[in-house]
Write an enzyme that holds these catalytic residues in place. Structure first.
Site, PDB file in Angstrom:
ATOM      1  N   GLU A 287       9.961   1.069  -4.101  1.00  8.23           N
ATOM      2  CA  GLU A 287       9.371  -0.190  -3.655  1.00  8.23           C
ATOM      3  C   GLU A 287      10.420  -1.304  -3.629  1.00  8.23           C
ATOM      4  O   GLU A 287      10.334  -2.230  -2.830  1.00  8.23           O
ATOM      5  CB  GLU A 287       8.209  -0.565  -4.594  1.00  8.23           C
ATOM      6  CG  GLU A 287       7.212  -1.504  -3.971  1.00  8.23           C
ATOM      7  CD  GLU A 287       5.881  -1.557  -4.716  1.00  8.23           C
ATOM      8  OE1 GLU A 287       5.169  -0.533  -4.737  1.00  8.23           O
ATOM      9  OE2 GLU A 287       5.554  -2.610  -5.277  1.00  8.23           O
ATOM     10  N   HIS A 316      11.731  26.459 -11.354  1.00 10.76           N
ATOM     11  CA  HIS A 316      10.977  27.539 -10.725  1.00 10.76           C
ATOM     12  C   HIS A 316      10.175  27.030  -9.544  1.00 10.76           C
ATOM     13  O   HIS A 316       9.209  27.663  -9.117  1.00 10.76           O
ATOM     14  CB  HIS A 316      10.076  28.202 -11.773  1.00 10.76           C
ATOM     15  CG  HIS A 316      10.865  28.663 -12.958  1.00 10.76           C
ATOM     16  ND1 HIS A 316      11.458  29.899 -13.024  1.00 10.76           N
ATOM     17  CD2 HIS A 316      11.228  28.005 -14.088  1.00 10.76           C
ATOM     18  CE1 HIS A 316      12.125  30.001 -14.168  1.00 10.76           C
ATOM     19  NE2 HIS A 316      12.006  28.861 -14.827  1.00 10.76           N
ATOM     20  N   LYS A 430      -2.589  -3.346   2.805  1.00  6.83           N
ATOM     21  CA  LYS A 430      -3.527  -4.204   2.070  1.00  6.83           C
ATOM     22  C   LYS A 430      -4.373  -5.010   3.058  1.00  6.83           C
ATOM     23  O   LYS A 430      -5.588  -5.111   2.926  1.00  6.83           O
ATOM     24  CB  LYS A 430      -2.761  -5.194   1.178  1.00  6.83           C
ATOM     25  CG  LYS A 430      -2.231  -4.599  -0.106  1.00  6.83           C
ATOM     26  CD  LYS A 430      -1.733  -5.724  -1.026  1.00  6.83           C
ATOM     27  CE  LYS A 430      -1.145  -5.165  -2.306  1.00  6.83           C
ATOM     28  NZ  LYS A 430      -0.615  -6.169  -3.206  1.00  6.83           N
TER      29      LYS A 430
HETATM   30  O1  PA5 Z   1       5.611  -3.669  -8.355  1.00  2.00           O
HETATM   31  C1  PA5 Z   1       4.734  -4.265  -7.786  1.00  2.00           C
HETATM   32  O2  PA5 Z   1       4.820  -5.469  -7.503  1.00  2.00           O
HETATM   33  C2  PA5 Z   1       3.447  -3.567  -7.393  1.00  2.00           C
HETATM   34  O3  PA5 Z   1       3.536  -2.201  -7.566  1.00  2.00           O
HETATM   35  C3  PA5 Z   1       2.319  -4.112  -8.224  1.00  2.00           C
HETATM   36  O4  PA5 Z   1       2.533  -3.831  -9.570  1.00  2.00           O
HETATM   37  C4  PA5 Z   1       0.985  -3.511  -7.788  1.00  2.00           C
HETATM   38  O5  PA5 Z   1       0.809  -3.686  -6.401  1.00  2.00           O
HETATM   39  C5  PA5 Z   1      -0.147  -4.201  -8.522  1.00  2.00           C
HETATM   40  O6  PA5 Z   1      -0.077  -5.579  -8.288  1.00  2.00           O
HETATM   41  P1  PA5 Z   1      -0.798  -6.599  -9.211  1.00  2.00           P
HETATM   42  O7  PA5 Z   1      -0.177  -6.559 -10.552  1.00  2.00           O
HETATM   43  O8  PA5 Z   1      -0.605  -7.916  -8.550  1.00  2.00           O
HETATM   44  O9  PA5 Z   1      -2.245  -6.211  -9.280  1.00  2.00           O
END
Ligand code: PA5
Length: 461
Positions: A287, A316, A430
């Site tokens: 990410e 394996h 989203k």
């Molecule tokens: O790393 C990130 O920003 C995302 O993976 C968030 O943790 C995830 O989308 C959850 O977001 P939030 O904490 O705003 O609910």
């Protein structure tokens, strides 16, 4: 903790390895990235967590002491960065059978971290929980994530129906931004206990604030030692000499490998306790670094796909591919010197040499030997790999590991000249969810979705 990157170097692994000349060629770039890390440090508030959570730790420990005698289960409602760190830490430091055994828990609550919204899983969990003694911890930085907020809405209604508003409020704790987003507003209006995710700390960089600290403390883990390990790592990660800086060299070697077509980063712990560390790393690396645009707005489409593996299990399953498939991977082994337990393999079948050789050794020795053997096999096959070795898996070393990998990710972002802290690619999905659900303000997106050509029946079987 040791980082052994000999097997990344051409001198050892051959033509797919990295040469000193390749490193020398980007020394200017590395220097700029080192400088950028220093200049941008005030905006990277997650880097200060090892040093500024002292009061928060006190508050967490007080809350845990107050609540622990009343609760039998803690359920974390959250997803992504709000869930993966807590899961990784719990798996690393408590027994995999913690939830199943009163003896192992020694009075502490069971821990369940949802990290998804599959109704089958959640339905089964709710059917099993004793709501009377369950504490629900809602974790969301934005206070807006559909998955987490839906979980929360279901839980809130369920608790209010059973215990009334006050009884529900006593069973809900929220961890979120101190002023932004819906969750803090709801928590304040309803009188829920709250903990703060400091500003400048994004989900995947939030393990060392209440997101990770609260569930860890409930499960009996030493959160001060976790932060101490991270603080020690912070010193190491400030060394401007990249050869001596574990985070920088990790990032530099991955960056050069990526430039050489190694588009995949496999993390392969040789310990069940670290299995979910590979999950946490996968989110962090994917990410943070998978980006369409660079910092000057040019399309770059960069990133390195993280893959999770587990030794010896995946010897394996996946290792055949790693040894003989395309030269498109960097391997990161996580090793453990002391497993904290061992089981001897008995000296049976001594009349059968092809089995008898195992006798007299132990499972820890066999697992470590499997790791060495896989490293060797990959080296022989010309596959670049590195190894992070933990003397043992404890709170201190986990704090080090989390922190070093976070800094490595930020540094890789600098080398790639991208923003490692946003996730615009996640937004489209989203927004489409909002549109499908008819959220006000998403009418144009709904129209865009409706304008797509209808699916052809010939592609559906
Ligand atoms: O790393 C990130 O920003 C995302 O993976 C968030 O943790 C995830 O989308 C959850 O977001 P939030 O904490 O705003 O609910």
């Amino acid at each position: 903790m040791k980082l052994d990157f000999n097997n990344m170097m051409a001198e050892f692994v051959g033509p797919h390895g990295i040469t000193p000349a390749a490193i020398a060629a980007i020394e200017g770039k590395i220097g700029e990235a080192v400088k950028a890390m220093e200049i941008k440090r005030p905006q990277m508030q997650w880097r200060d967590l090892p040093h500024n959570q002292g009061r928060v730790v006190e508050e967490i420990l007080e809350y845990v002491a107050e609540m622990s005698p009343k609760i039998g289960a803690l359920v974390v409602l959250g997803i992504g960065g709000s869930a993966l760190g807590p899961i990784a830490l719990q798996q690393a430091l408590n027994s995999p059978f913690y939830n199943l055994s009163d003896d192992l828990r020694a009075g502490r609550p069971q821990l369940f971290v949802l990290d998804n919204i599959d109704p089958a899983t959640i339905g089964d969990l709710f059917a099993m929980l004793d709501l009377e003694t369950t504490l629900f911890s809602v974790v969301s930085k934005s206070g807006a994530t559909s998955e987490t907020m839906s979980q929360f809405m279901i839980v809130k209604q369920m608790l209010e129906e059973k215990f009334g508003k006050e009884g529900a409020a006593a069973r809900i704790v929220c961890t979120t931004d101190k002023s932004e987003g819906n969750l803090i507003k709801i928590a304040q209006a309803e009188g829920y206990k709250t903990f703060v995710i400091p500003s400048g700390v994004g989900g995947r960089f939030s393990q060392l604030c209440p997101v990770g600290l609260l569930p860890a403390a409930f499960c009996g883990l030493d959160i001060r030692a976790l932060l101490a390990g991270a603080a020690a790592a912070d010193s190491a990660c400030q060394n401007p000499d990249f050869w001596q800086n574990p985070a920088y060299i990790f990032a530099i070697l991955h960056y050069l490998a990526l430039k050489d077509g190694k588009n995949i980063s496999v993390m392969m712990p040789y310990a069940d306790s670290l299995k979910f560390m590979a999950d946490w790393y996968a989110q962090l690396w994917a990410e943070s670094l998978g980006k369409k645009f660079d910092n000057s707005g040019r399309e770059v489409f960069v990133g390195q796909t993280p893959v999770k593996a587990l030794g010896a299990t995946d010897q394996h399953s996946q290792v055949q591919l790693y040894a003989e498939g395309p030269f498109d991977k960097v391997m990161v082994f996580l090793g453990v010197e002391d497993y904290g337990a061992d089981i001897d393999i008995p000296e049976t079948f001594t009349d059968m040499p092809s089995l008898g050789f195992l006798g007299g050794h132990s499972l820890a020795k066999l697992l470590k030997t499997q790791q060495m053997a896989t490293e060797y096999a990959l080296l022989k096959a010309g596959r670049p790999n590195m190894t992070i070795s933990l003397p043992e898996v404890n709170e201190y070393t986990m704090g080090q590991l989390f922190y070093i990998l976070e800094v490595a990710t930020a540094f890789a972002g600098e080398l790639l000249e991208i923003d490692a802290f946003d996730q615009p690619g996640v937004e489209e999905g989203k927004n489409a969810t909002y549109a499908y659900f008819g959220r006000p303000g998403y009418e144009a997106k709904k129209a865009e979705l409706n304008a797509r050509p209808a699916k052809s029946p010939k592609y559906i079987c």
